[in-house]
Design an enzyme around this catalytic site. Structure first.
Site, PDB file in Angstrom:
ATOM      1  N   GLY A  94      -5.660  -4.856  -1.930  1.00 48.45           N
ATOM      2  CA  GLY A  94      -5.657  -6.303  -1.966  1.00 48.45           C
ATOM      3  C   GLY A  94      -4.470  -6.979  -1.324  1.00 48.45           C
ATOM      4  O   GLY A  94      -4.236  -8.163  -1.559  1.00 48.45           O
ATOM      5  N   GLY A  95      -3.682  -6.257  -0.488  1.00 53.80           N
ATOM      6  CA  GLY A  95      -2.547  -6.898   0.164  1.00 53.80           C
ATOM      7  C   GLY A  95      -1.599  -7.503  -0.853  1.00 53.80           C
ATOM      8  O   GLY A  95      -1.219  -6.846  -1.830  1.00 53.80           O
ATOM      9  N   GLU A 115      -4.418  -1.709   6.705  1.00 54.23           N
ATOM     10  CA  GLU A 115      -3.827  -3.039   6.547  1.00 54.23           C
ATOM     11  C   GLU A 115      -4.928  -4.070   6.352  1.00 54.23           C
ATOM     12  O   GLU A 115      -5.232  -4.425   5.241  1.00 54.23           O
ATOM     13  CB  GLU A 115      -2.915  -3.420   7.720  1.00 54.23           C
ATOM     14  CG  GLU A 115      -1.829  -4.429   7.326  1.00 54.23           C
ATOM     15  CD  GLU A 115      -2.342  -5.856   7.188  1.00 54.23           C
ATOM     16  OE1 GLU A 115      -1.958  -6.515   6.212  1.00 54.23           O
ATOM     17  OE2 GLU A 115      -3.106  -6.302   8.034  1.00 54.23           O
ATOM     18  N   ASP A 133       2.232  -6.432   9.019  1.00 52.57           N
ATOM     19  CA  ASP A 133       2.936  -6.485   7.738  1.00 52.57           C
ATOM     20  C   ASP A 133       4.353  -7.025   7.916  1.00 52.57           C
ATOM     21  O   ASP A 133       5.006  -7.422   6.953  1.00 52.57           O
ATOM     22  CB  ASP A 133       3.001  -5.099   7.087  1.00 52.57           C
ATOM     23  CG  ASP A 133       1.804  -4.825   6.193  1.00 52.57           C
ATOM     24  OD1 ASP A 133       1.063  -5.774   5.895  1.00 52.57           O
ATOM     25  OD2 ASP A 133       1.616  -3.666   5.792  1.00 52.57           O
ATOM     26  N   THR A 173      -7.359  -2.438   1.417  1.00 55.56           N
ATOM     27  CA  THR A 173      -6.726  -1.149   1.202  1.00 55.56           C
ATOM     28  C   THR A 173      -7.669  -0.343   0.320  1.00 55.56           C
ATOM     29  O   THR A 173      -8.781  -0.752   0.056  1.00 55.56           O
ATOM     30  CB  THR A 173      -5.365  -1.391   0.490  1.00 55.56           C
ATOM     31  OG1 THR A 173      -4.635  -2.377   1.211  1.00 55.56           O
ATOM     32  CG2 THR A 173      -4.506  -0.163   0.416  1.00 55.56           C
ATOM     33  N   SER A 215       5.862  -3.205   2.199  1.00 49.96           N
ATOM     34  CA  SER A 215       4.483  -2.938   1.799  1.00 49.96           C
ATOM     35  C   SER A 215       4.236  -3.429   0.379  1.00 49.96           C
ATOM     36  O   SER A 215       5.095  -3.291  -0.495  1.00 49.96           O
ATOM     37  CB  SER A 215       4.187  -1.439   1.865  1.00 49.96           C
ATOM     38  OG  SER A 215       2.938  -1.145   1.280  1.00 49.96           O
TER      39      SER A 215
END
Length: 565
Positions: free
Chosen positions: A460-461, A398, A420, A378, A439
């Site tokens: 960084g998810g 993503e 996601d 991201t 999210s």
């Protein structure tokens, strides 16, 4: 907590990724985009103007992490009204999405790489609609004017940096043939230091400059997006794009040691996760332990495990299922979860608690918790202006390179935001038509006595909230200089024993925790890329800092500089 002691620690000189100014500040993961935003501020633009220009610039300079088809959450503080709003540009499942899209004929989950690159991985992108709405509400300059710097950058070309190279080395195999034409010219990957021009993206940016965001959602560009997704088995339609709306929402807020922390609300999951962890940490009084102590790393690790367990069980799109926000933040529920910490060994299995007991007007979904999140990439960026307004955004394709699908003739990548969702059709965060996936994005504002104190965020998810949380407590609890707070080594884990860690964690702390039955990954990893601005209300200064994991650089604006522009 004495705010003056924190401010005394801020350094005005040092690394290239540190800056201070009295008239404005922009931080982002690329030097080119930060400069674009600062130039907008110098020319009289406000924070939202600058933020939009940065997003367009990042579409050129960091096209594998964000872009025209990305999703994102914008958070905006209006200094005149003294209020914060969230503009949600989060991607949404197409209306023809199937619940079982990510399982095979045997009802086995399709491996991530296989499910993240076809057209079925592409969700309805929201970032351009979000910025269109944000500029309508808060901007002072035209869409066309704010796109011009990105167009110039695209025409001139950008130099391939270490982030480009790392992405190509690790994830170049995810690219479609169309994308490989740009990122692997003549079959050879772009190399660090090489200047690259994306002529098709330049053409697309010029078209958007002339016709506005509507062309992306209703015009020629929309048709091109739908055509390529259909060719790759996707179900995205022109109706999906035309009907997408960016929502304006109220944020969530909670207090941590006298500081008010403000974040987006669900379906954003990172914000609630951050507030939840801070409630746990405040009761444990983390600051009583040294910053490099095993106790601190134990507390951080268990806090992340507790949070992840509840997040995977209860977070979902609130338009579909109730989310126990009040229950998760209730003091009595926090007391229950505090019983998990023991300082002697790793708790084997951390099961979800029962926040519904403290949130009686809501009902459990009865669906299965999601399994541990997958990693993703991201970008985060922030702009602050001379009037006191602050705008921040975390936006994403993503995964690195998103779906890997580049729209032929238009030069931009499509997201893989459908991944996601939980691939399990029975999961609370499972795929459903017109639904938002949960999210992890966590754009965050911190206020002290009603005045802005800190703005920060990270990519960084699932690691995003870990990076934001650890940077925030480094500033507030350990009174670190902002850049030092960002660079201090971080840890991350989900619900299991494996800990991801950054270089610099003391071997003594690792060894102690290994004896407690934790398992550190074999090699250190870079976790996140924090961008932040700290506001010195006493001296009228803004301190900006960028994380060394990417080549971003703060761009400051000073009064004399702006007046002479």
């Amino acid at each position: 907590m004495d705010i003056h002691e924190i401010l005394k620690k801020q350094k005005k000189e040092g690394e290239r990724q540190r800056a201070w100014g009295d008239y404005g500040m922009v931080v982002s993961a690329t030097e080119e985009s930060s400069k674009i935003g600062a130039d907008i501020l110098k020319k009289g633009g406000n924070a939202m103007d600058a933020l939009a220009a940065v997003q367009f610039g990042l579409a050129v300079s960091e096209p594998f992490n964000t872009g025209l088809a990305s999703s994102g959450f914008i958070i905006y503080y209006d200094a005149e009204k003294k209020e914060t709003k969230v503009i949600q540009g989060h991607s949404k499942a197409p209306h023809k999405s199937k619940k079982n899209v990510f399982v095979d004929e045997h009802e086995d989950v399709i491996p991530f790489l296989e499910r993240s690159t076809p057209g079925t991985a592409v969700a309805i992108p929201g970032i351009l609609k979000a910025f269109d709405k944000a500029l309508e509400l808060y901007g002072s300059k035209s869409w066309s004017e704010l796109m011009e710097p990105a167009i110039r950058l695209s025409e001139e070309g950008v130099v391939v940096n270490k982030t480009w190279k790392s992405g190509l080395d690790r994830f170049g195999n995810r690219l479609s043939d169309e994308a490989k034409k740009f990122f692997f010219p003549n079959g050879v990957p772009l190399t660090e230091g090489e200047k690259v021009v994306n002529k098709e993206l330049t053409k697309t940016l010029k078209r958007l400059q002339e016709k506005g965001a509507d062309d992306f959602y209703c015009g020629e560009i929309a048709h091109a997006i739908v055509d390529i997704t259909h060719k790759l088995d996707g179900c995205l339609t022109l109706e999906d794009l035309a009907n997408y709306e960016a929502k304006v929402q109220e944020p969530l807020q909670a207090n941590y040691k006298g500081f008010d922390v403000v974040v987006p609300s669900p379906p954003n999951g990172g914000g609630l996760a951050l507030l939840y962890m801070l409630q746990l940490l405040e009761q444990l009084d983390l600051s009583q332990y040294e910053a490099d102590s095993w106790e601190r790393y134990y507390i951080l690790t268990e806090t992340l495990r507790i949070m992840t367990s509840d997040k995977l069980a209860y977070l979902a799109d609130p338009d579909f299922y109730d989310v126990p926000v009040d229950g998760m933040l209730h003091p009595d529920y926090i007391k229950e979860r505090l019983k998990i910490y023991n300082f002697e060994y790793r708790s084997e299995d951390i099961l979800p608690g029962n926040p519904w007991e403290y949130d009686n007007d809501k009902s459990p979904s009865g669906l299965k918790p999601q399994k541990d999140d997958k990693g993703s990439e991201t970008t985060h960026f922030i702009a602050a202006d001379r009037h006191g307004n602050i705008a921040a955004c975390t936006s994403s394709l993503e995964h690195t390179f998103g779906s890997g699908i580049m729209v032929p003739g238009y030069g931009f990548l499509l997201n893989n935001d459908m991944t996601d969702f939980d691939p399990d059709p029975a999961g609370v965060n499972g795929v459903e038509p017109n639904k938002y996936a949960v999210s992890a994005k966590t754009p965050t504002f911190v206020f002290k006595d009603g005045k802005p104190f800190l703005a920060l965020g990270s990519p960084g998810g699932p690691t995003i909230v870990a990076s934001v949380m650890q940077t925030l407590i480094n500033v507030i609890d350990y009174q670190m200089d902002l850049k030092e707070a960002i660079e201090a080594p971080r840890v991350y884990n989900g619900t299991g024993p494996l800990i991801w860690w950054e270089e610099g964690i003391p071997s003594s702390a690792k060894q102690k925790m290994e004896k407690m039955n934790y398992d550190f990954d074999k090699i250190p990893l870079e976790i996140g890329n924090v961008q932040a601005i700290l506001f010195d209300q006493v001296n009228g200064l803004m301190y900006g800092a960028s994380d060394s994991s990417r080549p971003g650089k703060p761009a400051c604006v000073n009064k004399d500089e702006a007046e002479n522009e």
